[in-house]
Design an enzyme around this catalytic site. Structure first.
Site, PDB file in Angstrom:
ATOM      1  N   ASP A  69       0.854  -1.180   0.000  1.00 40.39           N
ATOM      2  CA  ASP A  69       0.000   0.000   0.000  1.00 40.39           C
ATOM      3  C   ASP A  69       0.893   1.235   0.000  1.00 40.39           C
ATOM      4  OD1 ASP A  69      -1.864   1.977   0.333  1.00 40.39           O
ATOM      5  OD2 ASP A  69      -2.318   1.480   2.416  1.00 40.39           O
ATOM      6  N   GLU A  70       1.195   1.735  -1.187  1.00 43.84           N
ATOM      7  CA  GLU A  70       2.081   2.892  -1.337  1.00 43.84           C
ATOM      8  C   GLU A  70       3.356   2.705  -0.515  1.00 43.84           C
ATOM      9  OE1 GLU A  70      -0.237   6.514  -0.710  1.00 43.84           O
ATOM     10  OE2 GLU A  70      -0.796   6.269  -2.808  1.00 43.84           O
ATOM     11  N   SER A  71       3.982   1.560  -0.700  1.00 43.21           N
ATOM     12  CA  SER A  71       5.143   1.222   0.133  1.00 43.21           C
ATOM     13  C   SER A  71       6.345   2.128  -0.132  1.00 43.21           C
ATOM     14  CB  SER A  71       5.530  -0.235  -0.102  1.00 43.21           C
ATOM     15  OG  SER A  71       5.647  -0.477  -1.483  1.00 43.21           O
TER      16      SER A  71
ATOM     17  N   THR B 111      -0.586   7.318  -7.460  1.00 43.97           N
ATOM     18  CA  THR B 111      -1.439   8.335  -6.851  1.00 43.97           C
ATOM     19  C   THR B 111      -1.068   9.691  -7.420  1.00 43.97           C
ATOM     20  OG1 THR B 111      -1.606   7.128  -4.774  1.00 43.97           O
ATOM     21  CG2 THR B 111      -1.993   9.499  -4.665  1.00 43.97           C
TER      22      THR B 111
END
Ligand SMILES: *[C@@H]1O[C@H](CO)[C@@H](O)[C@H](O)[C@H]1NC(C)=O
Ligand SMILES: *[C@@H]1O[C@H](CO)[C@@H](O)[C@H](O)[C@H]1NC(C)=O
Ligand SMILES: *[C@@H]1O[C@H](CO)[C@@H](O)[C@H](O)[C@H]1NC(C)=O
Ligand SMILES: *[C@@H]1O[C@H](CO)[C@@H](O)[C@H](O)[C@H]1NC(C)=O
Ligand SMILES: *[C@@H]1O[C@H](CO)[C@@H](O)[C@H](O)[C@H]1NC(C)=O
Ligand SMILES: *[C@@H]1O[C@H](CO)[C@@H](O)[C@H](O)[C@H]1NC(C)=O
Ligand SMILES: *[C@@H]1O[C@H](CO)[C@@H](O)[C@H](O)[C@H]1NC(C)=O
Ligand SMILES: *[C@@H]1O[C@H](CO)[C@@H](O)[C@H](O)[C@H]1NC(C)=O
Ligand SMILES: *[C@@H]1O[C@H](CO)[C@@H](O)[C@H](O)[C@H]1NC(C)=O
Ligand SMILES: *[C@@H]1O[C@H](CO)[C@@H](O)[C@H](O)[C@H]1NC(C)=O
Ligand SMILES: *[C@@H]1O[C@H](CO)[C@@H](O)[C@H](O)[C@H]1NC(C)=O
Length: 484
Positions: A120-122, A203
């Protein structure tokens, strides 16, 4: 072919071809999440066809079974390390969280899983480099596991990248590049994605660009016609979305992937907890975005080639999201936590009304406020303590409750804590300072919420209840003497 079906297909075909697909992100970091079945109903009644999750919660996937929605399931960052080092772990993950749902029934009963999002958006800068060594290995192992399960042609592996993975110091898209610490990882990632025909998930956050870059105006961010354009050599940028998008296009080209397909995996506007985070600004932004996507004009670097898919961030407000990057983080929803539309907008035309969640069940209409007749000398400390657990983000500067004066702000904190604790009497004690009331203490835009009824047993209760009522009424009716 029946005319209705014909019209429907035509409508579907034109929507898809005029505007790529619009999906939503459905996060569940909430103290009292709206029951999954209600959320699926909400998605359907708003004609949403794609949904992106952040994990693979069995309750959520169960509710999506047979729904026909295209689903992205997510792998949390905490699992990346084990999924990198163990092919077996990746196989179990795919088996437990993908295969089981895809094949469940097959004939319409399963979940249409389209993507597995690894991490998750690492790559968020605030995480440092802790996940970098595992992401690509985890993605490869998940891909191999999908191939072994014979799912690779239907389910693609993607890696959602944060808004701060790419940038341009000068603000010129033509100088875009990936963050220096990501350079090697990005090339590995892009090599992997292009080998498997997977798109690049990223994003785009015009809201954060507005906050971070003094050169960007609110009008430019909100797609206003009168906004002063930004020039970049011979290209003219009329809005912040295009500027960020093309910064990414250049970053991709610079490392050798100029044609990589981009999916905007998160884009939206928060409505509380910061300056310019209001429902009316969000409405303007979302309508501007929809009109821009529908116009099919693309961006200066990719004209007539807009993103195939765009995922709005987010569906619902989440009162337990981390606020380390700002109090607005808990207010990204197009809908409030209880599924009520915050503004006029829809996911296809962008200008009609959203449909609210129906028959939402709340806890009783009770609030916790401060007892004004008490000794308030310790009230501030109690309120701060309450806020450290509960959600006081609306009271931050620019927020909807920022103007609430003392001791109204104490009451707000007490109530938030009380609601998060299911209105238990002892959660409105505060050393004798709390008082339970049935009078709604909300003032102006500052809403004192009543939380949702959520437990699994409780969320099933209405069905039993209505069943019981039906039986009861039927029995009564049958046993009544006839009125003739
Ligand atoms: C959903 O689609 C149906 C059929 O096209 C339409 O009648 C309805 O207004 C749409 N609802 C929304 C919220 O867009
Ligand atoms: C990732 O997995 C590979 C293969 O098992 C292993 O060689 C490598 O050391 C792992 N990376 C890290 C940082 O643990
Ligand atoms: C997915 O599968 C793994 C491995 O079996 C399991 O530990 C995990 O709880 C499942 N669910 C999620 C959301 O990852
Ligand atoms: C802002 O604009 C100035 C003047 O055009 C320029 O020098 C500067 O690099 C820009 N900064 C950003 C972050 O865009
Ligand atoms: C990133 O990699 C590219 C291609 O290998 C190279 O041209 C560029 O200088 C690198 N940038 C940084 C900041 O390391
Ligand atoms: C951008 O370029 C246009 C013409 O190409 C010019 O009219 C405008 O003043 C320029 N804007 C800026 C901010 O330099
Ligand atoms: C928010 O908007 C106002 C104008 O409405 C502007 O003056 C202000 O600078 C903006 N704040 C931020 C953080 O961008
Ligand atoms: C306020 O807190 C202090 C320290 O915890 C305590 O000694 C004092 O009795 C409290 N006062 C009231 C009015 O509750
Ligand atoms: C708070 O009060 C100020 C000054 O009266 C006003 O300008 C502002 O709009 C108010 N903010 C909210 C969120 O009500
Ligand atoms: C409430 O307002 C008072 C006075 O402005 C302030 O000292 C206190 O920190 C506020 N408390 C909370 C929880 O916002
Ligand atoms: C509130 O109730 C739900 C459902 O019973 C439960 O899962 C949750 O733990 C409770 N929360 C608190 C803070 O007690």
């Amino acid at each position: 072919m029946p005319p209705n079906l014909c019209t429907l297909l035509f409508v579907l075909a034109t929507t898809v071809s005029t505007c790529g697909a619009i999906g939503v992100n459905w996060g569940t970091t909430a103290s009292h999440p709206l029951p999954p079945a209600k959320v699926v109903e909400l998605l359907k009644s708003n004609n949403v066809t794609k949904v992106k999750l952040f994990d693979a919660d069995p309750g959520v996937l169960g509710a999506l079974s047979g729904s026909k929605l295209s689903v992205t399931v997510g792998i949390p960052n905490a699992l990346l390390k084990s999924l990198n080092s163990s092919k077996k772990a990746a196989e179990s993950w795919v088996h437990d969280n993908v295969t089981r749902y895809v094949s469940n029934g097959g004939g319409g009963g399963g979940v249409k899983i389209e993507y597995v999002a690894v991490g998750d958006e690492s790559f968020l800068q605030s995480y440092g480099e802790q996940f970098h060594p595992f992401v690509i290995g985890a993605a490869m192992n998940i891909h191999t596991a999908l191939a072994r399960a014979k799912l690779e042609s239907n389910v693609k592996v993607v890696v959602p990248c944060s808004f701060d993975s790419f940038l341009s110091e000068s603000g010129h898209p033509s100088k875009g590049h990936f963050r220096a610490d990501l350079n090697r990882t990005m090339i590995e990632l892009l090599t992997f994605l292009s080998k498997h025909n997977s798109p690049f998930f990223a994003t785009i956050s015009p809201f954060r660009s507005l906050r971070q870059n003094k050169n960007i105006s609110l009008d430019f961010t909100l797609f206003k016609d009168n906004a002063k354009p930004h020039n970049d050599s011979r290209k003219t940028y009329k809005n912040s979305f295009d500027l960020s998008y093309d910064t990414l296009v250049t970053a991709l080209s610079t490392v050798g992937f100029p044609k990589m397909e981009i999916v905007v995996s998160q884009i939206g506007w928060p409505t509380d907890g910061a300056a310019n985070a209001t429902s009316s600004t969000a409405e303007t932004f979302m309508k501007g975005l929809m009109a821009h996507l529908r116009s099919k004009s693309g961006t200066p670097l990719r004209p007539r080639n807009p993103s195939s898919e765009t995922y709005v961030f987010s569906l619902l407000d989440e009162d337990q999201r981390s606020i380390s990057t700002g109090n607005f983080e808990r207010h990204w929803g197009v809908f409030t936590f209880d599924g009520q539309a915050k503004y006029r907008f829809d996911f296809i035309q962008g200008s009609k009304n959203l449909v609210d969640a129906q028959n939402v069940e709340y806890l009783p209409a009770k609030w916790c406020v401060v007892n004004n007749n008490g000794d308030l000398s310790n009230a501030t400390a109690s309120a701060s303590e309450a806020c450290s657990h509960a959600d006081c983000s609306a009271m931050s500067p620019g927020g909807s409750c920022s103007n609430i004066s003392w001791p109204g702000n104490i009451s707000y904190a007490f109530n938030s804590y009380y609601q998060q604790h299911n209105q238990s009497a002892d959660s409105c004690d505060f050393g004798g300072l709390g008082l339970i009331t049935t009078v709604n203490p909300s003032v102006d835009n500052c809403r004192f919420s009543v939380q949702l009824r959520t437990s699994l047993s409780e969320s099933f209760r209405p069905d039993y209840l209505s069943l019981c009522m039906t039986l009861l009424v039927t029995t009564l009716l049958l046993s009544l003497p006839r009125f003739t």
